[in-house]
Design an enzyme around this catalytic site. Structure first.
Site, PDB file in Angstrom:
ATOM      1  N   HIS A   1       0.738   3.881   8.065  1.00 40.49           N
ATOM      2  CA  HIS A   1       1.091   2.669   7.343  1.00 40.49           C
ATOM      3  C   HIS A   1       2.425   2.811   6.604  1.00 40.49           C
ATOM      4  CE1 HIS A   1       0.251  -1.287   5.977  1.00 40.49           C
ATOM      5  NE2 HIS A   1      -1.064  -1.192   6.027  1.00 40.49           N
TER       6      HIS A   1
ATOM      7  N   ASP B   1       3.448  -1.848   9.206  1.00 38.61           N
ATOM      8  CA  ASP B   1       2.427  -2.637   8.512  1.00 38.61           C
ATOM      9  C   ASP B   1       1.310  -3.034   9.474  1.00 38.61           C
ATOM     10  OD1 ASP B   1       3.709  -2.545   6.032  1.00 38.61           O
ATOM     11  OD2 ASP B   1       4.986  -4.263   6.552  1.00 38.61           O
TER      12      ASP B   1
END
Length: 376
Positions: free
Chosen positions: A349, A353
């Site tokens: 992450h 995203d």
């Protein structure tokens, strides 16, 4: 004249190799090309073949002991032949007055038994004290207790896997997304193509092959997944070096298919099988397990559906393929039997995203559900 068998250098980055097991004992006859030992280094385990026909005259490196590449691990020659010891004497003279060389396993046993290692004579390379040297110095009763209490040594491959997986979890922000692909059309196409693939290319197409091709095409469309996060920067790769996880009896290997984006489906399938065979035979080189930009792992053969793959650092993503199963699905108002393939995507992450990661996984799903697009 006796022939030296040395620890091979399996790649530019190899610093040490460990003898896992000796298949021959001192005094046993060997044929040229016969396996005499298994060695491992990081993620690679392979057989060492005898370079000559003869007899094992001496074994210089004990099981579980690690030594640098180029170190003599045994000698092979004619029965009762005397081995030239000049090099070993020179090495011992050079190490006189310097720090005591001792293997980690030997040091652990010596400390536990209160043995002064300064009193021991090392029989390993360069006068290194080995586990056998320490055990030889112990009384019989203490030696038996030490052997009974000692845990089997962890292989270099297992140590490397443990280190890399711990590093992966500690140094990245991992999140896993799951989807299901209806691969009914794909399985039909797979059956149609496999007869030709077997006849013309001497291979067969598997679900992993189709998933690898679908992932490669999806990475070209969503290059953010084909990247790595290092030093507060995201590096996006133009090429796809595809890692294919291969389970082994003694660990895990991830051979790399370089420039997968240049390979049509059948060539990609052949590469995957070729590297898989090399992995099972212990013939992979270090250069063949380095440099991947994205990895695929398939646990379907073990009955696993969705799971949480751990990133292969420093990659941004890894795709897990689960066990295909049949399920009732409504299509155009009718209930049909469909083949469902579970997909699990773990991504970093920090580099990407959730929305673009989900878009990548959806692209993989779409290719698998429309297999003609994989071929065109």
């Amino acid at each position: 004249m006796a022939v030296e068998v040395v620890m091979p250098k399996l790649g530019m980055s190899m610093k040490e190799g460990t003898v896992s097991v000796w298949n021959k004992k001192v005094g046993e006859a060997v044929d040229k090309g016969e396996s005499i030992a298994s060695i491992n280094s990081e993620k690679i385990e392979m057989e060492i073949e005898s370079p000559a026909e003869g007899t094992v005259l001496d074994i210089k490196v004990s099981e579980g002991e690690g030594v640098p590449p180029g170190t003599v691990i045994c000698y092979i020659g004619e029965a009762n032949e005397q081995i030239e010891k000049k090099k070993e004497k020179e090495e011992k003279q050079k190490t006189a007055g310097k720090r005591i060389k001792i293997s980690p396993a030997a040091r652990k046993i010596a400390e536990g038994a209160n043995v002064d290692i300064k009193t021991l004579e090392g029989t390993g390379p360069g006068g290194r004290i080995t586990k056998a040297d320490v055990l030889k110095a112990l009384p019989d009763q203490q030696k038996q207790q030490t052997n009974e209490a000692e845990d089997p040594p962890v292989s270099m491959m297992r140590k490397t896997i443990a280190s890399r997986m711990t590093e992966s979890l500690q140094n990245s922000a991992q999140l896993t997304l799951t989807m299901k692909a209806d691969v009914t059309k794909l399985t039909d196409l797979q059956h149609q193509l496999n007869e030709t693939a077997k006849t013309r290319y001497d291979t067969k197409l598997t679900i992993t092959d189709f998933a690898a091709r679908a992932a490669t095409l999806s990475l070209l469309e969503h290059p953010g997944m084909n990247s790595m996060y290092q030093d507060s920067r995201v590096t996006v790769f133009e090429h796809v070096h595809l890692g294919i996880a291969a389970a082994l009896d003694h660990g895990l290997a991830v051979p790399v298919v370089r420039h997968a984006e240049r390979l049509p489906l059948i060539e990609l399938a052949k590469k995957i099988k070729w590297y898989g065979q090399k992995a099972r035979e212990g013939k992979l080189l270090h250069d063949e397990i380095e440099g991947s930009t994205f990895t695929i792992t398939n646990l379907g053969a073990y009955g696993v559906e969705h799971f949480t793959p751990i990133l292969n650092p420093p990659e941004t993503g890894i795709l897990g393929v689960g066990k295909m199963y049949e399920a009732p699905v409504y299509k155009e108002g009718e209930l049909c039997k469909s083949a469902i393939l579970p997909l699990s995507l773990t991504f970093d992450h920090r580099a990407l995203d959730g929305a673009p990661a989900a878009a990548f996984l959806a692209a993989v799903k779409n290719y698998l559900e429309d297999p003609a697009a994989i071929l065109l």
